[in-house]
Design a protein around this motif. Structure first.
Motif, PDB file in Angstrom:
ATOM      1  N   PHE A   1       0.903  -1.146   0.148  1.00  0.00           N
ATOM      2  CA  PHE A   1       0.060  -0.126  -0.182  1.00  0.00           C
ATOM      3  C   PHE A   1       0.816   1.029   0.039  1.00  0.00           C
ATOM      4  CE2 PHE A   1       0.471  -1.044   4.500  1.00  0.00           C
ATOM      5  CZ  PHE A   1       0.684   0.229   4.963  1.00  0.00           C
ATOM      6  N   ALA A   2       0.351   2.447  -0.442  1.00  0.00           N
ATOM      7  CA  ALA A   2       0.915   3.806  -0.398  1.00  0.00           C
ATOM      8  C   ALA A   2       0.749   4.470   0.772  1.00  0.00           C
ATOM      9  CB  ALA A   2       0.685   4.470  -1.753  1.00  0.00           C
ATOM     10  N   PHE A   3       1.863   4.802   1.353  1.00  0.00           N
ATOM     11  CA  PHE A   3       1.452   5.777   2.551  1.00  0.00           C
ATOM     12  C   PHE A   3       2.157   7.098   2.332  1.00  0.00           C
ATOM     13  CE2 PHE A   3       3.166   7.616   6.548  1.00  0.00           C
ATOM     14  CZ  PHE A   3       2.434   7.277   7.509  1.00  0.00           C
TER      15      PHE A   3
ATOM     16  N   ILE B   1       9.637   1.185  10.090  1.00  0.00           N
ATOM     17  CA  ILE B   1       8.656   0.191   9.597  1.00  0.00           C
ATOM     18  C   ILE B   1       9.105  -1.235   9.154  1.00  0.00           C
ATOM     19  CG2 ILE B   1       7.339   0.082   7.611  1.00  0.00           C
ATOM     20  CD1 ILE B   1       6.538   2.996   7.888  1.00  0.00           C
ATOM     21  N   THR B   2      10.382  -1.092   8.555  1.00  0.00           N
ATOM     22  CA  THR B   2      10.959  -2.394   8.371  1.00  0.00           C
ATOM     23  C   THR B   2      11.393  -3.365   9.417  1.00  0.00           C
ATOM     24  OG1 THR B   2      11.993  -1.533   6.260  1.00  0.00           O
ATOM     25  CG2 THR B   2      13.140  -3.333   7.079  1.00  0.00           C
TER      26      THR B   2
ATOM     27  N   SER C   1       9.362  -1.736   4.466  1.00  0.00           N
ATOM     28  CA  SER C   1       9.385  -0.548   3.323  1.00  0.00           C
ATOM     29  C   SER C   1      10.026  -0.931   2.223  1.00  0.00           C
ATOM     30  CB  SER C   1      10.220   0.638   4.041  1.00  0.00           C
ATOM     31  OG  SER C   1       9.681   0.932   5.218  1.00  0.00           O
ATOM     32  N   VAL C   2       9.292  -0.712   1.220  1.00  0.00           N
ATOM     33  CA  VAL C   2       9.725  -0.961  -0.239  1.00  0.00           C
ATOM     34  C   VAL C   2      10.426   0.065  -1.115  1.00  0.00           C
ATOM     35  CG1 VAL C   2       8.996  -2.134  -2.318  1.00  0.00           C
ATOM     36  CG2 VAL C   2       7.693  -2.767  -0.463  1.00  0.00           C
TER      37      VAL C   2
ATOM     38  N   ARG D   1       9.180  12.077  -3.065  1.00  0.00           N
ATOM     39  CA  ARG D   1       9.534  11.958  -1.737  1.00  0.00           C
ATOM     40  C   ARG D   1       8.220  12.275  -0.868  1.00  0.00           C
ATOM     41  NH1 ARG D   1      14.196  15.425  -0.852  1.00  0.00           N
ATOM     42  NH2 ARG D   1      13.390  15.502   1.309  1.00  0.00           N
ATOM     43  N   LYS D   2       7.200  12.153  -1.416  1.00  0.00           N
ATOM     44  CA  LYS D   2       5.929  12.196  -0.687  1.00  0.00           C
ATOM     45  C   LYS D   2       5.071  10.982  -0.536  1.00  0.00           C
ATOM     46  CE  LYS D   2       5.385  16.863  -1.986  1.00  0.00           C
ATOM     47  NZ  LYS D   2       5.768  17.668  -0.821  1.00  0.00           N
ATOM     48  N   THR D   3       5.540   9.552  -0.993  1.00  0.00           N
ATOM     49  CA  THR D   3       4.786   8.391  -0.730  1.00  0.00           C
ATOM     50  C   THR D   3       5.729   7.331  -0.372  1.00  0.00           C
ATOM     51  OG1 THR D   3       3.115   9.197  -2.407  1.00  0.00           O
ATOM     52  CG2 THR D   3       3.216   6.830  -1.693  1.00  0.00           C
ATOM     53  N   LEU D   4       5.639   6.615   0.432  1.00  0.00           N
ATOM     54  CA  LEU D   4       6.282   5.602   1.026  1.00  0.00           C
ATOM     55  C   LEU D   4       5.550   4.229   0.384  1.00  0.00           C
ATOM     56  CD1 LEU D   4       8.940   4.483   2.517  1.00  0.00           C
ATOM     57  CD2 LEU D   4       7.580   4.632   4.441  1.00  0.00           C
TER      58      LEU D   4
END
Length: 157
Positions: A90-92, A109-110, A117-118, A124-127
């Motif tokens: 999912f996109a965060f 998160i990892t 985290s992928v 740099r607005k979405t993880l």
């Protein structure tokens, strides 16, 4: 950083004045120095290093709590006979902005079991996060935003 150095100097001066250079006396001098610096802090409203230290401790406590909870959740999921898994990515949306904040969030998160985290988008607005159980990605997003991301923002602001 200068406040920390000044506090260490006050602690050393406390040990010299009392004539007892023990570890306990140094800790007492450091605590008294921190109290003195808190009382006479700079009038231009700089954020004290004690508040930043408290925010770092709060972030560490949040990480340890999430680590324990997610480890138990992953263990229970794996031990189930039917192992109902719904993995997904999912996109965060990120509210943290600096590279250090993004890196810290991605690593926390990892390090939490069940999530990874992928990638970070080019702007740099979405993880992008992989979750072992992605049945409710909105709840996972809320958990990250209210937990790690909020605590990281407190440390760096």
């Amino acid at each position: 950083m200068t406040s920390l150095l000044f506090n260490v100097l006050l602690a050393i001066m406390w040990c010299v004045v009392t004539g007892s250079p023990s570890v306990h006396n140094m800790i007492l001098g450091f605590a008294l120095g921190a109290l003195a610096l808190f009382v006479v802090r700079e009038p231009y409203g700089s954020r004290g290093y004690l508040r930043r230290f408290a925010a770092i401790l709060s972030l560490a406590a949040t990480f340890l709590k999430e680590l324990a909870l997610s480890a138990c959740k992953v263990a229970l999921t794996v031990l189930r006979p039917d192992m109902r898994l719904k993995p997904g990515i999912f996109a965060f949306p990120l509210t943290v902005q600096s590279d250090v904040e993004i890196m810290l969030l991605a690593n926390l998160i990892t390090l939490t079991p069940g999530t990874l985290s992928v990638d970070v988008s080019d702007d740099r607005k979405t993880l992008f996060v992989h979750a072992l159980d992605c049945s409710d990605p909105e709840a996972t997003r809320r958990g990250i935003a209210d937990g790690f991301e909020r605590k990281i923002a407190e440390v760096f602001r």
